[in-house]
Design a protein around this motif. Sequence first.
Motif, PDB file in Angstrom:
ATOM      1  N   PRO A   1       5.109   7.651  -7.147  1.00 51.72           N
ATOM      2  CA  PRO A   1       3.878   7.195  -6.495  1.00 51.72           C
ATOM      3  C   PRO A   1       4.176   6.437  -5.201  1.00 51.72           C
ATOM      4  O   PRO A   1       5.159   5.695  -5.106  1.00 51.72           O
ATOM      5  CB  PRO A   1       3.236   6.273  -7.542  1.00 51.72           C
ATOM      6  N   VAL A   2       3.307   6.637  -4.208  1.00 50.75           N
ATOM      7  CA  VAL A   2       3.521   6.019  -2.903  1.00 50.75           C
ATOM      8  C   VAL A   2       3.600   4.498  -3.025  1.00 50.75           C
ATOM      9  O   VAL A   2       4.464   3.856  -2.419  1.00 50.75           O
ATOM     10  CB  VAL A   2       2.389   6.424  -1.932  1.00 50.75           C
ATOM     11  N   GLY A   3       2.731   3.924  -3.839  1.00 53.81           N
ATOM     12  CA  GLY A   3       2.743   2.467  -3.984  1.00 53.81           C
ATOM     13  C   GLY A   3       4.020   1.952  -4.608  1.00 53.81           C
ATOM     14  O   GLY A   3       4.546   0.910  -4.201  1.00 53.81           O
ATOM     15  N   GLN A   4       4.547   2.674  -5.595  1.00 51.58           N
ATOM     16  CA  GLN A   4       5.793   2.263  -6.226  1.00 51.58           C
ATOM     17  C   GLN A   4       6.956   2.382  -5.254  1.00 51.58           C
ATOM     18  O   GLN A   4       7.816   1.495  -5.179  1.00 51.58           O
ATOM     19  CB  GLN A   4       6.049   3.114  -7.463  1.00 51.58           C
ATOM     20  N   ARG A   5       6.977   3.461  -4.480  1.00 52.45           N
ATOM     21  CA  ARG A   5       8.066   3.650  -3.512  1.00 52.45           C
ATOM     22  C   ARG A   5       8.025   2.558  -2.441  1.00 52.45           C
ATOM     23  O   ARG A   5       9.049   2.021  -2.033  1.00 52.45           O
ATOM     24  CB  ARG A   5       7.947   5.028  -2.875  1.00 52.45           C
ATOM     25  N   ARG A   6       6.807   2.224  -2.025  1.00 49.65           N
ATOM     26  CA  ARG A   6       6.665   1.180  -1.008  1.00 49.65           C
ATOM     27  C   ARG A   6       7.149  -0.166  -1.549  1.00 49.65           C
ATOM     28  O   ARG A   6       7.867  -0.904  -0.863  1.00 49.65           O
ATOM     29  CB  ARG A   6       5.206   1.080  -0.577  1.00 49.65           C
ATOM     30  N   ALA A   7       6.779  -0.486  -2.791  1.00 48.09           N
ATOM     31  CA  ALA A   7       7.190  -1.758  -3.377  1.00 48.09           C
ATOM     32  C   ALA A   7       8.707  -1.830  -3.526  1.00 48.09           C
ATOM     33  O   ALA A   7       9.327  -2.869  -3.237  1.00 48.09           O
ATOM     34  CB  ALA A   7       6.507  -1.954  -4.728  1.00 48.09           C
ATOM     35  N   LEU A   8       9.316  -0.736  -3.965  1.00 51.49           N
ATOM     36  CA  LEU A   8      10.774  -0.722  -4.103  1.00 51.49           C
ATOM     37  C   LEU A   8      11.456  -0.879  -2.751  1.00 51.49           C
ATOM     38  O   LEU A   8      12.463  -1.586  -2.622  1.00 51.49           O
ATOM     39  CB  LEU A   8      11.215   0.582  -4.769  1.00 51.49           C
ATOM     40  N   TYR A   9      10.919  -0.208  -1.731  1.00 51.89           N
ATOM     41  CA  TYR A   9      11.521  -0.291  -0.405  1.00 51.89           C
ATOM     42  C   TYR A   9      11.405  -1.713   0.160  1.00 51.89           C
ATOM     43  O   TYR A   9      12.356  -2.236   0.762  1.00 51.89           O
ATOM     44  CB  TYR A   9      10.848   0.715   0.525  1.00 51.89           C
ATOM     45  N   ARG A  10      10.256  -2.357  -0.033  1.00 51.79           N
ATOM     46  CA  ARG A  10      10.104  -3.736   0.430  1.00 51.79           C
ATOM     47  C   ARG A  10      11.101  -4.649  -0.278  1.00 51.79           C
ATOM     48  O   ARG A  10      11.667  -5.564   0.328  1.00 51.79           O
ATOM     49  CB  ARG A  10       8.675  -4.238   0.194  1.00 51.79           C
ATOM     50  N   GLU A  11      11.336  -4.397  -1.568  1.00 50.29           N
ATOM     51  CA  GLU A  11      12.310  -5.193  -2.315  1.00 50.29           C
ATOM     52  C   GLU A  11      13.718  -5.006  -1.738  1.00 50.29           C
ATOM     53  O   GLU A  11      14.467  -5.975  -1.569  1.00 50.29           O
ATOM     54  CB  GLU A  11      12.286  -4.792  -3.789  1.00 50.29           C
ATOM     55  N   VAL A  12      14.068  -3.765  -1.407  1.00 48.63           N
ATOM     56  CA  VAL A  12      15.380  -3.484  -0.818  1.00 48.63           C
ATOM     57  C   VAL A  12      15.534  -4.216   0.514  1.00 48.63           C
ATOM     58  O   VAL A  12      16.566  -4.844   0.788  1.00 48.63           O
ATOM     59  CB  VAL A  12      15.574  -1.971  -0.637  1.00 48.63           C
ATOM     60  N   LEU A  13      14.500  -4.138   1.369  1.00 53.25           N
ATOM     61  CA  LEU A  13      14.590  -4.783   2.679  1.00 53.25           C
ATOM     62  C   LEU A  13      14.721  -6.295   2.541  1.00 53.25           C
ATOM     63  O   LEU A  13      15.526  -6.922   3.251  1.00 53.25           O
ATOM     64  CB  LEU A  13      13.349  -4.438   3.508  1.00 53.25           C
ATOM     65  N   ALA A  14      13.954  -6.892   1.637  1.00 52.76           N
ATOM     66  CA  ALA A  14      14.048  -8.342   1.447  1.00 52.76           C
ATOM     67  C   ALA A  14      15.432  -8.738   0.940  1.00 52.76           C
ATOM     68  O   ALA A  14      16.010  -9.744   1.383  1.00 52.76           O
ATOM     69  CB  ALA A  14      12.963  -8.804   0.477  1.00 52.76           C
ATOM     70  N   GLN A  15      15.984  -7.963   0.016  1.00 51.13           N
ATOM     71  CA  GLN A  15      17.332  -8.261  -0.472  1.00 51.13           C
ATOM     72  C   GLN A  15      18.356  -8.148   0.652  1.00 51.13           C
ATOM     73  O   GLN A  15      19.303  -8.948   0.720  1.00 51.13           O
ATOM     74  CB  GLN A  15      17.686  -7.302  -1.614  1.00 51.13           C
ATOM     75  N   CYS A  16      18.191  -7.155   1.538  1.00 55.39           N
ATOM     76  CA  CYS A  16      19.128  -7.005   2.654  1.00 55.39           C
ATOM     77  C   CYS A  16      19.100  -8.234   3.559  1.00 55.39           C
ATOM     78  O   CYS A  16      20.148  -8.739   3.983  1.00 55.39           O
ATOM     79  CB  CYS A  16      18.783  -5.754   3.464  1.00 55.39           C
ATOM     80  N   VAL A  17      17.908  -8.717   3.869  1.00 57.16           N
ATOM     81  CA  VAL A  17      17.789  -9.893   4.729  1.00 57.16           C
ATOM     82  C   VAL A  17      18.443 -11.104   4.077  1.00 57.16           C
ATOM     83  O   VAL A  17      19.207 -11.846   4.721  1.00 57.16           O
ATOM     84  CB  VAL A  17      16.305 -10.162   5.042  1.00 57.16           C
TER      85      VAL A  17
END
Length: 515
Positions: free
Chosen positions: A89-105
């Motif tokens: 689902p688009v919403g799940q993919r978006r949430a996972l991607y935001r989590e990845v970006l925050a962890q990278c920062v």
Amino acid sequence: MRQHNAGVVATTDGVRRRDPDSVVEYFSAALYASTAWPQDFPRQVTAAYDPAAGQLVLDWELPACAVVPEIKAVRYLTTADQDKETPRPVGQRRALYREVLAQCVLLVLHELFAADELGALESVALNGFVDGHDPTTGRPGHIFLATVMASRSAFAELHLAQVDAVSCLADALRGQLSARPDQLTPVRPGRRPQEVGNRVVAHGDDEDPDLFAMDPIAFENLVADLFRAMGMQAVTTQRSNDGGVDVDALDPAPIRGGKIVVQVKRYRNTVPPTAVRDLYGTVQDTGANKGVLVTTSGFGPGSHTFANGKPLELVPGTELVDLLHRHGLRGRLGGNGRQVPAQRTSSPPDTRLPDDYNVLGMSWTGGVALDVCALVCRGSRVLSDDHFVFFNNPGTPDGAVRALPATAPDKAAICVSFDALPAEADRFVLVAAVDPDVEPHADLSGFTDASIRLLDPGLAELGRLEVSDGRPHETALVLGSFRRRANGDWDFVLGGKGYPGGLEELVRDFGIEVE
């Protein structure tokens, strides 16, 4: 060895003296020496150091959305002898991607402060970016998806093993993270390395060849090299009588392997659905097990709809670059190269659109989260799937219509060149729909006091168009349409038709098939 050790001592002394070049070299090395990063994540940094403030200022490349797979699960159907893929689902993919970006920062900040044994860093100003195209100009460049300024004292108070990465970045550190990074919705970056005033140092992957500028035959050879690097046999075909096949590949894997036909499209605009249909015909004609379409651009909703359930695989440009890097090959999508001289600017860069464009800024009261979309129509039918501009298709192939990042007081924005719309188009329709991934139980009862601001290319307001309020139990609404008159002018006609079935029901009414 003595020369190397002397260089280490000189760099360490430079960090202790807060020499900008030494500080940047030292902390860049710390980031590259870290073993915490996944092997295929990018490591590109542009940095400068402000010795008076003790602040390291850097732009750091973040992974593209392709790191989160579009497919959630794969099930083999014995009756059909094929794999059935379940999309994520688009919403799940978006949430996972935001989590990845925050962890990278957070990881960048952790690595920098952990390496600061000499106390050179009072704070870090970090901007995270991905490579993409500026939606206002179409030019390749950096799109910033995260930004934060973290002091040493504030970061030292965090217990990273216990935090939620997104909440920590946005709340504890008061940073910004794109609400929709999968759609490359940008944030305004903080302090940039070019603003520091010292020499800016860049390290990373800008030496990768630009796929857009690559010779077509060399590009096909690169794709064949990619398939070979993935463990397959692959050869490029002759330029004539190739039957629409650019690369022949053979996957030796048992059961799921077999013959693969590959088409290569070095495009800048969206690949039309006709190319996907042609590839499917080639798969059938050649008896191949699968067809793969590789492009430097992307695919519209019509292409994905047609490919669904068929032995076809669509590889957009961002995923292609990710695959190349993952398998030891090189390539990038545009980019202007590294900028190393420091520059101070007294005014922001010119973001003015070409003179034949207008911006339609959408605003409303109420807290409902909406997607604002546009359809280029003849009568009540959209010209094609590619002329439906929404979150997965941010612009028409001809560039006449594009979604833009909104600026206050607008909550959504679309730019359009009415003169550049296709001659057969006589309506330009604006619609809004509740975002079910953000507010699955919301309706349009909270959509009130809505208006459309008509702006010139410099974002000066030319007029304001009022639109109807939303109604309970409806989740999508036609805001209004611009209609072409016989003399070529365009008039705005108020909409108001609502749909309880959301965006899917609305677009079906305009002739778009949704599976």
